[in-house]
Write an enzyme that holds these catalytic residues in place. Structure first.
Site, PDB file in Angstrom:
ATOM      1  N   ARG A 163     106.785  -5.380  18.985  1.00 10.04           N
ATOM      2  CA  ARG A 163     105.515  -5.829  18.429  1.00 10.04           C
ATOM      3  C   ARG A 163     105.101  -7.199  18.955  1.00 10.04           C
ATOM      4  O   ARG A 163     103.934  -7.420  19.278  1.00 10.04           O
ATOM      5  CB  ARG A 163     105.597  -5.841  16.893  1.00 10.04           C
ATOM      6  CG  ARG A 163     104.362  -6.359  16.152  1.00 10.04           C
ATOM      7  CD  ARG A 163     103.048  -5.921  16.750  1.00 10.04           C
ATOM      8  NE  ARG A 163     102.927  -4.485  16.964  1.00 10.04           N
ATOM      9  CZ  ARG A 163     102.042  -3.932  17.769  1.00 10.04           C
ATOM     10  NH1 ARG A 163     101.191  -4.678  18.458  1.00 10.04           N
ATOM     11  NH2 ARG A 163     101.985  -2.630  17.905  1.00 10.04           N
ATOM     12  N   LYS A 198      87.749 -23.009  21.957  1.00  9.61           N
ATOM     13  CA  LYS A 198      87.787 -22.167  20.755  1.00  9.61           C
ATOM     14  C   LYS A 198      88.850 -21.083  20.935  1.00  9.61           C
ATOM     15  O   LYS A 198      88.566 -19.897  21.072  1.00  9.61           O
ATOM     16  CB  LYS A 198      86.415 -21.556  20.495  1.00  9.61           C
ATOM     17  CG  LYS A 198      85.351 -22.617  20.187  1.00  9.61           C
ATOM     18  CD  LYS A 198      83.966 -22.010  20.030  1.00  9.61           C
ATOM     19  CE  LYS A 198      82.922 -23.093  19.772  1.00  9.61           C
ATOM     20  NZ  LYS A 198      81.556 -22.549  19.657  1.00  9.61           N
ATOM     21  N   LYS A 230      79.615 -35.624  23.273  1.00 11.68           N
ATOM     22  CA  LYS A 230      78.807 -34.740  22.433  1.00 11.68           C
ATOM     23  C   LYS A 230      77.917 -35.566  21.512  1.00 11.68           C
ATOM     24  O   LYS A 230      77.946 -36.804  21.524  1.00 11.68           O
ATOM     25  CB  LYS A 230      79.717 -33.798  21.661  1.00 11.68           C
ATOM     26  CG  LYS A 230      80.698 -33.034  22.581  1.00 11.68           C
ATOM     27  CD  LYS A 230      81.420 -31.929  21.887  1.00 11.68           C
ATOM     28  CE  LYS A 230      80.580 -30.692  21.828  1.00 11.68           C
ATOM     29  NZ  LYS A 230      81.295 -29.520  21.306  1.00 11.68           N
ATOM     30  N   GLU A 259      76.564 -33.689  26.603  1.00  7.21           N
ATOM     31  CA  GLU A 259      75.829 -32.644  25.893  1.00  7.21           C
ATOM     32  C   GLU A 259      74.383 -33.097  25.672  1.00  7.21           C
ATOM     33  O   GLU A 259      74.139 -34.218  25.223  1.00  7.21           O
ATOM     34  CB  GLU A 259      76.499 -32.364  24.558  1.00  7.21           C
ATOM     35  CG  GLU A 259      75.796 -31.322  23.699  1.00  7.21           C
ATOM     36  CD  GLU A 259      76.476 -31.142  22.360  1.00  7.21           C
ATOM     37  OE1 GLU A 259      77.439 -30.362  22.295  1.00  7.21           O
ATOM     38  OE2 GLU A 259      76.063 -31.799  21.391  1.00  7.21           O
ATOM     39  N   ASP A 280      72.721 -27.595  25.465  1.00  6.39           N
ATOM     40  CA  ASP A 280      73.190 -27.024  24.206  1.00  6.39           C
ATOM     41  C   ASP A 280      72.089 -26.243  23.491  1.00  6.39           C
ATOM     42  O   ASP A 280      71.074 -26.803  23.065  1.00  6.39           O
ATOM     43  CB  ASP A 280      73.706 -28.144  23.301  1.00  6.39           C
ATOM     44  CG  ASP A 280      74.319 -27.616  22.017  1.00  6.39           C
ATOM     45  OD1 ASP A 280      74.989 -26.566  22.076  1.00  6.39           O
ATOM     46  OD2 ASP A 280      74.117 -28.244  20.965  1.00  6.39           O
TER      47      ASP A 280
END
Length: 346
Positions: A163, A198, A230, A259, A280
């Site tokens: 597994r 992510k 950002k 960004e 963005d």
């Protein structure tokens, strides 16, 4: 790590091609991935008195096992410990310690294979005497019903590791398969598909390797190998220009990306000489205008709400990169099963 040094380290041919074809913008990420994910040491067993083994011998000598990098080895050991705990109560109760089996790993859908080396590493980590023979190349497309690997050895060891091995193989192949779909959707354009941060906690390097296997490209590995300014950074600094100035004063040689949310932001980033600009959540029309404004003075990356339905139109705006969080946060696990050859089990 130069590509000419990879072959003696027993990289697979598909991994060597990935290394050679990695784009210039991904150099730091590529080098890190090669060092961490694709590193190999010499095999555990040398013929007596022999100090070098050729690639052809590696491919035919079943007793030689791939040794993965320490980072990946630790990940595998953690996953096995998580699953096995004090022991496989079911298998140890039913299967004799002397029993051996021959098995096949079967693809139950069409897709792209990634993670065979990792799956082999799982089995070998639990029992180095298990023989694992990959039947497909990393990054290759397989059909439903294809045999992607054959293995044999202790029945207890194989069934206990099954597994965990399939979890790694299924996740990585799912990511590679989805990545290939995005790459195919923008074929013929100049844009490149990028991943993001992510990723599943603890599995980032494996997730990013799977993206490479699917034909995509890696964005930064983490917070350490690129400066990405950002909106929160800009708000704290007071302006985009000030944030860029502070980043440059930091003394690193890392690539800087900013960004932007509006065309005014894009103009400001171009004015201060930012080499890479992230667009963005902009509309296709705004992206086209951003491409016109940049006029080749900066690389442009589209980000936000990218899907298989929208990615072609985004690529046709002329942007250089399209980052897709879905590759690693929403890819469906590829379905595999381990089939035991009962007639050869004992």
């Amino acid at each position: 790590m130069p590509a000419e040094f990879l072959e003696p380290l027993f990289l697979s041919r598909s991994a060597m091609e990935i290394a050679r074809n990695a784009p210039a913008h991904a150099r730091q990420t590529r080098d890190r991935l090669l060092q961490v994910l694709l590193r190999r040491r010499w095999p555990l067993r040398f013929p007596r008195g022999k100090l070098h083994i050729t690639m052809s011998e590696v491919q035919t000598k079943a007793t030689i096992h791939t040794i993965l990098s320490p980072e990946i080895d630790a990940c595998i050991k953690h996953a096995l410990a998580e699953d096995i705990g004090a022991g496989d109560a079911t298998t140890n109760s039913i299967i004799s310690a002397q029993a051996s089996i021959n098995c096949q790993i079967i693809a139950k859908q069409v897709g792209v294979i990634a993670g065979l080396d990792i799956a082999a590493g799982v089995f070998h980590s639990l029992d180095p005497n298990i023989l694992f023979h990959a039947q497909s190349q990393e990054g290759s497309k397989v059909e439903k019903g294809s045999v992607v690997a054959k293995l044999s050895g202790s029945a207890r060891s194989v069934l206990t590791a099954e597994r965990t091995a399939l979890n790694f193989l299924g996740r990585m192949s799912g990511i590679a398969t989805l990545t290939r779909q995005f790459v195919d959707m923008i074929a013929g354009t100049e844009a490149k598909i990028l991943d993001t941060r992510k990723t599943a906690p603890g599995l980032r390097l494996l997730d990013k390797l799977a993206v490479l296997m699917g034909g995509g490209h890696n964005h930064r590995v983490g917070l350490y190998d690129m400066i990405l300014i950002k909106d929160n950074h800009i708000d704290h600094a007071g302006s985009l220009a000030r944030a860029v100035a502070l980043a440059r004063e930091g003394g690193t040689n890392l690539e800087i990306e900013v960004e932007t949310r509006t065309l005014e932001n894009v103009k400001e980033a171009i004015a201060v000489g930012v080499p890479r600009i992230l667009l963005d959540n902009m509309s296709v029309e705004l992206m086209k205008e951003a491409v016109r404004l940049a006029a080749g003075r900066a690389k442009l990356e589209a980000s936000g709400n990218v899907s298989l339905q929208t990615v072609r139109a985004i690529a046709e705006t002329g942007v250089d990169f399209i980052s897709v969080g879905e590759l690693t946060h929403s890819a469906r696990v590829f379905d595999f099963s381990l089939l035991v050859n009962i007639s050869n089990a004992n």
